[in-house]
Design a protein around this motif. Structure first.
Motif, PDB file in Angstrom:
ATOM      1  N   HIS B 175       0.780  -1.226   0.000  1.00 24.84           N
ATOM      2  CA  HIS B 175       0.000   0.000   0.000  1.00 24.84           C
ATOM      3  C   HIS B 175       0.819   1.286   0.000  1.00 24.84           C
ATOM      4  N   PRO B 176       1.657   1.470  -1.001  1.00 28.25           N
ATOM      5  CA  PRO B 176       2.235   2.807  -1.164  1.00 28.25           C
ATOM      6  C   PRO B 176       1.093   3.796  -1.325  1.00 28.25           C
ATOM      7  N   MET B 177       1.290   5.037  -0.900  1.00 25.88           N
ATOM      8  CA  MET B 177       0.196   6.006  -0.991  1.00 25.88           C
ATOM      9  C   MET B 177      -0.226   6.236  -2.443  1.00 25.88           C
ATOM     10  N   GLU B 178       0.720   6.127  -3.338  1.00 28.37           N
ATOM     11  CA  GLU B 178       0.364   6.235  -4.758  1.00 28.37           C
ATOM     12  C   GLU B 178       0.041   4.847  -5.277  1.00 28.37           C
ATOM     13  N   PRO B 179      -1.231   4.593  -5.575  1.00 29.49           N
ATOM     14  CA  PRO B 179      -1.539   3.296  -6.182  1.00 29.49           C
ATOM     15  C   PRO B 179      -0.807   3.183  -7.516  1.00 29.49           C
ATOM     16  N   HIS B 180      -0.492   1.962  -7.904  1.00 30.87           N
ATOM     17  CA  HIS B 180       0.243   1.758  -9.156  1.00 30.87           C
ATOM     18  C   HIS B 180      -0.496   2.413 -10.304  1.00 30.87           C
ATOM     19  N   MET B 262      -5.618  -2.692  -5.402  1.00 33.50           N
ATOM     20  CA  MET B 262      -4.239  -2.902  -4.945  1.00 33.50           C
ATOM     21  C   MET B 262      -4.087  -4.222  -4.183  1.00 33.50           C
ATOM     22  N   PHE B 263      -5.202  -4.732  -3.648  1.00 27.52           N
ATOM     23  CA  PHE B 263      -5.100  -5.933  -2.821  1.00 27.52           C
ATOM     24  C   PHE B 263      -4.793  -7.193  -3.636  1.00 27.52           C
ATOM     25  N   ASN B 264      -5.190  -7.184  -4.896  1.00 27.52           N
ATOM     26  CA  ASN B 264      -4.945  -8.388  -5.677  1.00 27.52           C
ATOM     27  C   ASN B 264      -4.360  -8.085  -7.053  1.00 27.52           C
ATOM     28  N   SER B 265      -3.494  -7.080  -7.093  1.00 29.69           N
ATOM     29  CA  SER B 265      -2.873  -6.720  -8.372  1.00 29.69           C
ATOM     30  C   SER B 265      -1.353  -6.681  -8.327  1.00 29.69           C
ATOM     31  N   VAL B 266      -0.799  -6.373  -7.172  1.00 30.28           N
ATOM     32  CA  VAL B 266       0.630  -6.048  -7.138  1.00 30.28           C
ATOM     33  C   VAL B 266       1.359  -6.746  -5.989  1.00 30.28           C
ATOM     34  N   GLY B 267       0.969  -7.995  -5.749  1.00 28.20           N
ATOM     35  CA  GLY B 267       1.704  -8.786  -4.775  1.00 28.20           C
ATOM     36  C   GLY B 267       1.292  -8.532  -3.342  1.00 28.20           C
ATOM     37  N   LEU B 268       1.947  -9.241  -2.459  1.00 30.26           N
ATOM     38  CA  LEU B 268       1.653  -9.133  -1.034  1.00 30.26           C
ATOM     39  C   LEU B 268       2.785  -9.784  -0.260  1.00 30.26           C
TER      40      LEU B 268
END
Lengths: 260, 705, 334
Positions: B175-180, B262-268
């Motif tokens: 969760h960077p403040m700037e979403p991808h 963001m929860f299911n697009s860019v890893g965890l």
């Protein structure tokens, strides 16, 4: 190690650069001891910053940008609402899709991209702007509702080539890292000063019944009042220091500790 | 520090002015003309096959330009280096929230609405693997290498004191403040991607390979990055899909993920179950350390967070077994997340050490000091430098450790139980190949430098430390140094990942400064008693311009040493004895990370890492509903990133250290180590406050009542 | 977000008229929850009637002469103005505290008093249109019942819905016996008690309250309060600010010496509506104000709770929060 003795002396070149940066203020700065030191800091940052920033001219950075409208294709506007409002001191009229938020309007139509979209649901504060003196979330504000209002975004805080004290304090105290939440943090902090002056309470105010006078805020008061602005980089202690400095009018110490 | 050096001083961030005025341009801040807006839509099942996509209504919705799904998407190279799949290459669904299409429309509002109008049908998702608690027993040995020496089980059986416990950490999101976000723009064959990228050249090559085009035809522009924390290191499908959308719409396209996406697009950061075993003598000499991590990965790709890394280096122990088990699941691919493995792993290890100290009735600092290894206990290599002992001792002094009551639950003030805890951490120090070009100009005696490299600054302070490094290296005031980074057209550089950024970039710039000075000296043909600066040479030789490029490499013998940053963390917590709410009142991180290039930005990196650790310890948890495999905590209201009030007084101390084995500048990197050990220190402080040992993060109020 | 027609209302009656004329229309006041839900496609109005700008935001004393007879909060007053109004801070400090415990400064500057009562649940199954939810889509089932129900109700739920009401302000209002003023197209004013206004989910969880389409909340009436000297709003949450309550409690005591002559306890985070802890109140009335009595009353109140798989902790936490709020009300006041 303290902040004060870390200021490199100005070279002639830096002075020239500074003169380019802030022609109107230079004399005053050079004439006043306090201001001088203060501005030397800004200058050594500002100078390099302008250069670092892919050659944005200094005037462009400090001057209020014109909110120039990017015309939308007529097909792109549904349920158009005519809107006139004041943004950063300038009057603007445009027609927006009724669904368009103030955030998307300033970013996509008025080229004011300082306000940021962090969640678009009122859960992060990155889009915070000031409307008629109140800090609000531009992502949950329909542009259509801003008729006749006075909107201030991060781009409107600096005045006549001079940063708002809060902007300066954020630089001094390193109140940011990635910088994405920063416009919202600063707008929020600026409005917070006014709320404290009015004597507004917060959830951590110890005696809520005691009303009336301006609040001298504790660190916890600032923390609570800034909790609507998430900073994922974790600059919170620095943000609190910056706000405390402006709020109290007294410098807040910075410590850079080395040992061993 | 040499006299007059700007390196090592707390110079304010040179990009600060742009950031406080809203002028720093992030990916979607570019005024690209004729922009169209993309909106992704995603699968609502965790596995199976798309049988039908009904987009008839959406296609007719006002403003819609095109709709892209696997049915009309161009063929992409799924092995092109983008992580996590989801490239619209077929009807197969591998996790809930997989991208299944993009709507491109005239406005953001129109694209988002049209995406809602699309109806998708699926078949055969009954076998979805979504329940980690159940699947953990099916985990198999992971690719992550095992460390085995001696015999842990025998040592455990015969030791005077042992700890044998399981620690659990949940899924977390970056969760960077700037979403991808990306703006993709084609001009003929040339593609420009304004895209937040921690590794500029990596984004360029993975985009190019995935799109089957030449890397030189792809330009990544990313001068400012709204945070990344690992999620913008390796790039994800959305980068290539933005380019595909722009191609198919025949217009520049703006494609940003929503916070929910963001929860299911860019890893965890995955859910880890860590089984720790410690055996020790009565005197507190460690005899054995077992650290087994069980975790999950994507259904078709493997990443394992290296939770055992700190266990490899922190303590001298003759018998060790550090290994991993992993189970594939229908969940998005995990990836590097701040302090990968070390942050979560040190929570387990350092909690276990605290449990051991308590059983031994030994001070937790004394226990650690008693097990200080003379060389790397796993590789046997000498330390490049190691000042963990100094971290502990200086920290204890500054924190007032001697005032701590070792008996838990005894320090009560009003409504609060007060506790103090300590935990250590480490993070590898590495330098990567990095190039830099320095261009000098001389305008009537005013010498200016431009430093160019495809580095990234995601808030770490890259701009500032490079300006400082170059100013000293060239003999110029820092204001006459211009830093150009964040553009793949610049000389290739390492990434801002794994704490290699500062080390790699600063060494390359420093080497480039040396090189250009030497070249100028040779050009002058003169002899010098004192080595002149590049600035002086430019002036004396009356050169109007001069430039050089340096392709810097790590030291040739760097691999002969074990190089790590180390830290000791001290936490004071106040636990409300009625509500179980925890406040971290004071936190001190003492870090030995080689030479500190800028104490101001370095301190910010450390306290930022500490805030991440507070989140890991107390608030952050992503929850999946196994019935659907989707994230239930899919907003910032449900996923609790720490807020300002969660964070008390944070102090940072740096141990003076100049590590000449790690790299020429003696810089070790601080971005990652700041989070390592933090959750452990807080959990240990909570035990000291309450007598409750919580082995499952986050420590929310319900776990303390 | 579905396209919608936007109308800027000129008066409250004209807004009500407009609203009544279209079953798919909604009033836009603070918008902090409505817009949020529209972006998620949970709310899909085809028309919005903007009343944000209407001058209907006063806090008025209803007292005549020396007789204390309460306060009227106009519906369009912002939460922040209400919380900081001198009348509220001095006479209803528990309400100020509760408002200030909710959301963030920015949201409180936007959200209105009326809108606060109309907040919809924060249940994640309600928010995600891919999930079943009887409240959002009647008949689709309750995702939370067998799902991740840590934040959910322990009182008054049905097998159709276990969502909780998210408001803090409403909890204090419930404790204060506030009444909701609503007006319809015919100009009829209704004055609803919280019991009459809020609903339990029962078989129709899609209805959060008993307003009809075309009703507009015009104000909230606070009766004269005898709790200003001893009241407290306690909120337990997963982070220290800007988070919804796990459990919250508004407590007020009126004391006659050591004896409790009147008491109010209401809870948030435990039910589909602000939950008046009547069992606890009944037990405490007439008793001495001691921590032991508070704890016993709290235990009795929570004895009727029916938790779910992930929120069993709310029983103990509820007991603790009730006792804490009462103790703080006794010792510190607000």
């Amino acid at each position: 190690m303290s902040e004060e003795n870390q200021n490199p002396d100005l070279t002639d070149d830096e002075k020239r650069l500074f003169a380019d940066l802030m022609p109107e203020d230079l004399k005053e700065i050079m004439d006043s001891g306090f201001n001088r030191r203060h501005f030397l800091k800004l200058m050594s940052i500002g100078g390099a910053s302008v250069l670092a920033a892919n050659l944005l001219g200094a005037e462009q950075v400090l001057a209020r940008p014109l909110a120039t409208e990017q015309a939308a294709a007529t097909a792109a506007i549904e349920n158009g609402v005519k809107l006139s409002f004041n943004i950063n001191g300038a009057s603007r009229s445009l027609t927006v899709d009724s669904r368009m938020t103030l955030l998307d309007t300033v970013r996509e139509r008025l080229q004011l991209t300082g306000s940021k979209k962090g969640c678009d649901h009122g859960q992060c504060g990155a889009c915070t702007v000031i409307i008629d003196g109140q800090r609000v979330l531009s992502c949950l504000t329909l542009a259509a509702t801003c008729e006749g209002k006075k909107v201030t975004t991060i781009e409107g805080l600096a005045n006549n080539n001079q940063l708002h004290p809060m902007q300066e304090a954020f630089i001094k105290h390193d109140g940011f890292q990635c910088g994405y939440c920063t416009p919202g943090q600063i707008c929020s902090a600026v409005a917070l000063l006014g709320e404290a002056k009015k004597g507004d309470a917060s959830y951590v105010t110890s005696n809520i019944k005691q009303t009336g006078s301006a609040q001298q805020l504790s660190e916890d008061e600032i923390r609570e009042r800034m909790s609507g602005n998430i900073c994922r980089c974790g600059a919170y202690p620095n943000i609190v220091a910056a706000i405390m400095e402006v709020h109290s009018g007294k410098p807040v110490d910075q410590h850079f500790n080395f040992a061993g | 520090m040499e006299a007059n050096q700007i390196t090592g001083t707390p110079l304010n961030r040179i990009d600060g002015l742009l950031k406080v005025t809203g002028k720093a341009a992030y990916a979607t801040d570019y005024p690209v003309k004729n922009l169209a807006y993309g909106y992704l839509f995603k699968s609502t099942v965790a596995s199976g096959t798309i049988t039908q996509i009904d987009d008839a209504v959406a296609k007719k919705a006002p403003g819609v330009i095109t709709i892209i799904t696997h049915l009309n998407a161009p063929k992409l190279n799924v092995k092109g280096g983008l992580r996590g799949g989801a490239l619209l290459q077929g009807p197969e669904i591998k996790f809930n929230g997989q991208h299944i299409g993009i709507v491109v429309a005239e406005t953001f509002e129109q694209a988002r609405y049209a995406a809602r109008l699309i109806k998708v049908q699926y078949s055969g998702d009954a076998q979805a693997k979504t329940d980690f608690e159940k699947l953990a027993t099916q985990a198999v040995p992971a690719k992550e290498p095992e460390v085995r020496r001696g015999d842990v089980d025998s040592a455990m059986a015969s030791a005077a004191v042992t700890v044998d416990e399981v620690y659990e950490t949940p899924i977390e999101h970056h969760h960077p403040m700037e979403p991808h976000a990306t703006i993709a723009s084609w001009e003929g064959d040339k593609l420009t991607l304004y895209n937040s990228s921690q590794i500029v050249n990596g984004a360029q090559t993975s985009a190019a390979k995935t799109l089957n085009i030449a890397p030189e035809n792809v330009r990544i522009i990313t001068p400012y990055i709204g945070g990344g924390f690992g999620s913008k290191g390796g790039q994800w499908a959305n980068l290539a899909l933005a380019a595909v959308a722009a191609k198919m719409a025949n217009r520049p396209v703006h494609l940003a993920l929503s916070r929910q996406q963001m929860f299911n697009s860019v890893g965890l950061r995955q859910h880890n179950i860590q089984h720790l075993k410690l055996a020790a003598t009565k005197e507190g000499k460690l005899l054995a350390l077992g650290h087994q991590t069980t975790t999950h990965t994507a259904i078709d790709d493997e990443y394992t967070e290296p939770c055992g890394d700190c266990s490899k280096v922190l303590y001298a122990v003759p018998n060790a077994l550090i290994n991993y088990k992993v189970v594939p699941m229908n969940i998005i691919m995990p990836t590097y997340t701040r302090g990968p493995g070390k942050s979560t792993g040190s929570f387990a290890l350092e909690s276990a050490m605290d449990e051991l100290a308590f059983k031994l009735q030994m001070d937790p600092i004394a226990l650690r000091l008693a097990n200080e290894p003379a060389q790397d206990p796993t590789t046997g290599k000498p330390w490049s430098s190691r000042k963990l002992v100094e971290c502990l001792k200086e920290g204890a002094k500054a924190f007032g450790w001697h005032k701590r009551n070792p008996q838990p639950g005894k320090n009560i003030q009003g409504d609060y139980l007060i506790g103090h805890g300590v935990a250590c951490g480490s993070y590898p120090a590495r330098q990567r190949d990095s190039s830099a070009v320095i261009k000098l100009t001389n305008d009537n005696g005013k010498v200016q430098a431009t430093v160019e490299l495809a580095a990234a600054d995601l808030g770490t302070g890259t701009y500032t430390i490079l300006a400082q490094t170059a100013a000293d290296g060239l003999g110029l005031p820092v204001a006459q140094v211009q830093i150009k980074i964040g553009d793949s057209d610049l000389p290739p550089a390492a990434g801002s990942v794994g704490s290699v950024g500062a080390t790699s970039y600063a060494n390359s710039v420093n080497d480039a400064c040396s090189k250009i000075t030497t070249e100028l000296m040779m050009k002058s043909g003169k002899q010098f008693f004192v080595r002149p600066t590049a600035a002086q040479l430019m002036a004396s030789e009356r050169l109007s311009s001069f430039e050089t490029r340096m392709d810097a490499k790590p030291l040739a013998d760097a691999d002969n040493y074990s190089a790590h940053s180390f830290n000791a963390n001290f936490a004071e917590v106040w636990v409300n004895r009625h509500t179980g709410m925890v406040k971290v009142k004071r936190f001190l991180a003492v870090t030995a990370a080689g030479k500190i290039l800028n104490p101001k930005t370095a301190r910010s990196q450390i306290i930022g890492g500490n805030v991440w650790g507070i989140g890991m310890a107390l608030t952050e948890e992503s929850v999946i509903d196994p019935r659907w495999g989707n994230f239930i905590t899919r907003s910032f209201a449900d996923y609790h990133v720490p807020v300002n009030l969660d964070v008390g007084n944070l102090e940072a101390i740096f141990i003076n250290e100049d590590d000449k084995h790690a790299n020429k500048l003696g810089v070790k990197g601080i971005g990652e180590v700041g989070i390592v050990g933090v959750a452990g220190a807080i959990a240990n402080a909570i035990f000291n406050a309450t007598g409750k040992r919580v082995r499952e993060l986050p420590i929310t109020p319900d776990k303390l009542i | 977000m579905r396209p919608f027609k936007y109308t800027r209302a000129t008066t409250l009656p004209s807004a009500i008229k407009e609203l009544s004329g279209n079953a798919q229309s909604r009033i836009l006041a603070g918008g902090t929850n409505l817009l949020d839900l529209m972006k998620e496609d949970v709310e899909r109005p085809e028309a919005l009637i903007d009343i944000t700008h209407l001058p209907h935001s006063a806090v008025k004393s209803l007292s005549q002469g020396a007789a204390k007879s309460g306060v009227l909060l106009d519906a369009l007053g912002k939460n922040s103005e209400t919380a900081n109004h001198l009348l509220i801070r001095s006479q209803y400090p528990m309400l100020s505290q509760a408002i200030l415990a909710g959301a963030s400064a920015q949201i409180r500057n936007m959200a209105t008093n009326g809108g606060n009562l109309l907040q919809r649940t924060r249940c994640p199954y309600f928010y995600d249109v891919a999930m079943p939810c009887n409240k959002r889509t009647p008949g689709s089932g309750c995702g939370a019942l067998e799902g991740f129900n840590r934040m959910h109700a322990v009182f008054g739920w049905s097998d159709k819905c276990i969502a909780v009401h998210p408001s803090d302000m409403a909890v204090a209002l419930a404790a204060l016996d506030a009444k909701v003023l609503a007006q319809n197209e015919a100009g009829q004013q209704r004055r609803l008690t919280f019991d009459e206004f809020f609903r339990l989910p029962g078989d129709a969880p899609e209805k959060d309250n008993n307003l009809q389409h075309g009703d507009l909340i015009t104000g909230i009436e606070l009766p004269a309060s005898n709790f200003a000297d001893h009241s407290y709003y306690a909120k337990v949450r997963d982070r220290s600010s800007y988070a919804f309550a796990l459990v919250s409690v508004a407590a007020g005591l009126q004391l006659n010496g050591k004896q409790i002559s009147d008491v109010r306890v209401a809870m948030g985070g435990v039910a589909h509506k602000p939950w008046r802890a009547l069992t606890a109140e009944k037990m405490l009335k007439g008793k001495e104000a001691t921590e032991a009595n508070f704890k016993a009353a709290a235990k009795a109140e929570m004895a009727a709770a029916k938790p779910h798989e992930y929120n069993k902790f709310k029983i103990e936490l509820g007991e603790r929060a009730i006792a804490l709020a009462l103790t703080n009300a006794l010792n510190y006041g607000s």
